[in-house]
Scaffold this active site. Structure first.
Site, PDB file in Angstrom:
ATOM      1  N   ASP A  73       5.846  33.121   4.201  1.00  0.00           N
ATOM      2  CA  ASP A  73       7.097  32.784   3.534  1.00  0.00           C
ATOM      3  C   ASP A  73       7.829  31.816   4.462  1.00  0.00           C
ATOM      4  OD1 ASP A  73       9.647  32.658   2.541  1.00  0.00           O
ATOM      5  OD2 ASP A  73      10.091  34.791   2.732  1.00  0.00           O
ATOM      6  N   LYS A 122      13.962  22.668   5.522  1.00  0.00           N
ATOM      7  CA  LYS A 122      13.416  22.885   4.170  1.00  0.00           C
ATOM      8  C   LYS A 122      14.287  22.221   3.112  1.00  0.00           C
ATOM      9  CE  LYS A 122      11.953  26.777   1.218  1.00  0.00           C
ATOM     10  NZ  LYS A 122      11.689  28.221   1.226  1.00  0.00           N
ATOM     11  N   GLU A 143       7.823  31.696  -4.685  1.00  0.00           N
ATOM     12  CA  GLU A 143       8.393  32.858  -3.992  1.00  0.00           C
ATOM     13  C   GLU A 143       8.683  34.032  -4.940  1.00  0.00           C
ATOM     14  OE1 GLU A 143      11.626  31.001  -1.892  1.00  0.00           O
ATOM     15  OE2 GLU A 143      10.252  29.876  -0.620  1.00  0.00           O
ATOM     16  N   ASP A 200      16.434  35.571  -6.578  1.00  0.00           N
ATOM     17  CA  ASP A 200      16.037  35.327  -5.194  1.00  0.00           C
ATOM     18  C   ASP A 200      17.047  34.394  -4.523  1.00  0.00           C
ATOM     19  OD1 ASP A 200      14.810  34.628  -2.824  1.00  0.00           O
ATOM     20  OD2 ASP A 200      12.937  33.953  -3.710  1.00  0.00           O
TER      21      ASP A 200
END
Ligand code: AMP
Length: 508
Positions: free
Chosen positions: A11, A73, A150, A181
């Site tokens: 992850d 990211k 994810e 999420d």
């Protein structure tokens, strides 16, 4: 230790990353890093020629903020990270590769060499960011077996925990789940149908610029404004002071998940304040951020064609779902108690490890233990010219939320005799104006066979793979022709190889 290749899932988060594997009994477990922690901050410090990743890099934010890269990211898809580091511009995917390299090296020390892995991405990542993530894996010395979403990974971990993936797999009744999420830097909401060992995504949406970082920012601004009011100077103007304040605020945010009030200290140029912040105040200054997630959640449910009464579980994933306001909002929106049974930090990596196990088992023969069906999170289109207005517009070929894989054929025609090439501009997004969409790249088809008459059809096939990556094939009169996708902000193979040599150091 088993000699078979370990099933590894990673992850790769905006603020924290986690690596997991399947143990000998096929159960997912997190592999601790060299510092003995299960989660590794996705933070990189440049110290001369030395690259430090993780906890120690976080500490340096307070003293050497100019040499520290955070949240790379969020900038995937850009040519370079927006901060100069040691006088050099780095592509964001190279910074992500440094985080992956730390995870790979530390985990290799514990369980033996790691080469293959599955890496997760937000479901809402576009094709460009997916490619950048795969490239990051390559630069970190990994063979990226696949990239998966994810929320899907979290749902798989949930299915495992609930016993759906047992050999008999009978624990599973058909049910729809909504995965909410909220991580450090991105937000995803995905509606899935779990049917035994089938994990089908029905709809997905999100925001790649919304996460716990934005909640921290509100606290930073609150304290800074109070500092200005009292002392007429802004502590944010000094990078190290701002870095220290960020850490204080992130800490305070976590405290406010457990307690009703806390205080945040800030000192700068001989002046100091300590500001008391209550949970109510924190809610008030971040309400609009929460509202944005609520809006997207409602929209996604609608896109899936469902009502709250059709949703069996609301699954919480991502560290930011620990904020009580998130739980309260979802409770009142859905009328159900949100499910916090999977570890918000580890579920995604565990799901990815389970998927890696599935792929490895697949290549060795035994039947798969579960199936995943995804949808595309953005529409795929080409740039066309409207014959009536002569204006450029997006011609959508594959609308968003289409089950993957999917293939679409579009025929172009040569305009003049003996035309030797055509150029197709590929974009992703929902806007009718191509300029407001993400530019995947230009697909140039050349050379076309000689002496084709005008109006010869050129068939271009666009295929979204299950992982959301795009492949293109081109046919003229049933013959495949060469083509190349030129991507503006992507690294060439030579650049990738050179970064890989730079980043991957032998395990000491
Ligand atoms: P993830 O990307 O899932 O690891 O989530 C990281 C984010 O979760 C960061 O923004 C953290 O500040 C946030 N986070 C972790 N624990 C808590 C907590 N107890 N309360 C509020 N936010 C948290």
């Amino acid at each position: 230790m088993s000699k078979l290749a370990p099933a590894i899932g990673i992850d790769l988060g905006t603020t924290f990353s986690v690596i997991a594997r399947l143990d000998d009994l096929g159960r997912p477990e997190t592999i601790t890093n060299a510092e003995g922690d299960k989660i590794t901050p996705s933070v990189v410090l440049f110290e001369g020629t030395n690259i430090v990743v993780g906890k120690e890099a976080v500490k340096a934010i307070a003293t050497d903020a100019g040499s520290v890269a955070e949240c790379a990211k969020r900038q995937l898809g850009q040519r370079v990270f927006d901060k100069l580091l040691g006088g050099r511009h780095y592509p964001p995917e190279a910074l992500q590769a440094m985080v992956l390299n730390k995870l790979r090296q530390d985990a290799s020390q514990r369980i033996g060499e790691i080469r293959q892995a599955i890496i997760t991405v937000p479901a809402y990542f576009d094709e460009i960011r997916r490619k950048a993530t795969q490239d990051a894996g390559y630069m970190a010395g990994l063979e990226v077996m696949n990239i998966i979403n994810e929320p899907t990974a979290a749902a798989v971990a949930f299915g495992f925990k609930e016993g759906f993936l047992n050999p008999d797999g009978q624990g599973a009744e058909r049910c729809n789940i909504l995965v909410y999420d909220l991580g450090g830097g991105t937000f995803d909401v995905t509606v899935m149908e779990l049917n035994g060992k089938e994990f089908n995504t029905l709809a997905t949406d999100g925001d790649v610029q919304l996460g716990g970082r934005d909640w921290d920012q509100r606290l930073v601004d609150l304290v800074a404004e109070e500092f200005i009011r009292r002392h007429r100077i802004d502590p944010r103007e000094d990078a190290n002071t701002e870095g220290r304040l960020w850490r204080e605020c992130e800490d305070a945010k976590r405290t406010l998940s457990a307690r009703m009030k806390t205080s945040i200290a800030c000192d700068y140029r001989g002046q100091a304040i300590r500001l008391e912040v209550t949970r109510d105040k924190f809610h008030e200054i971040t309400q609009d951020l929460l509202d944005r997630t609520a809006f997207t959640t409602r929209q996604t449910l609608q896109a899936a064609g469902l009502d709250w009464k059709d949703v069996g579980r609301v699954l919480l994933v991502g560290g930011s779902t620990r904020m009580p306001a998130v739980v309260e909002m979802l409770r009142s929106l859905s009328g159900k108690e949100p499910d916090t049974s999977v570890s918000p930090d580890e579920a995604v990596a565990h799901g990815a490890a389970l998927h890696a196990g599935l792929l490895l088992a697949r290549s060795n023969g035994p039947p798969p233990r579960f199936n995943i069906r995804n949808v595309n999170s953005h529409s795929l289109g080409v740039v066309a010219v409207d014959p009536q207005t002569n204006r450029r517009r997006t011609a959508i070929m594959i609308p968003r939320n289409t089950p993957l894989p999917v293939k679409y054929k579009r025929s172009f025609k040569t305009i003049k005799p003996n035309q030797r090439s055509i150029l197709v501009n590929i974009v992703e997004g929902e806007s009718p104006s191509p300029d407001d969409c993400a530019q995947i790249g230009k697909c140039s088809v050349k050379p076309l066979p000689a002496r084709l008459p005008a109006d010869t059809p050129i068939d271009v096939y666009f295929r979204y793979e299950e992982n959301g990556r795009l492949t293109v094939t081109v046919n003229v009169a049933d013959k495949k022709i060469r083509h190349e996708i030129e991507r503006d902000n992507s690294l060439s193979q030579d650049q990738l190889d050179s970064w890989r040599r730079f980043i991957v150091k032998p395990v000491g």
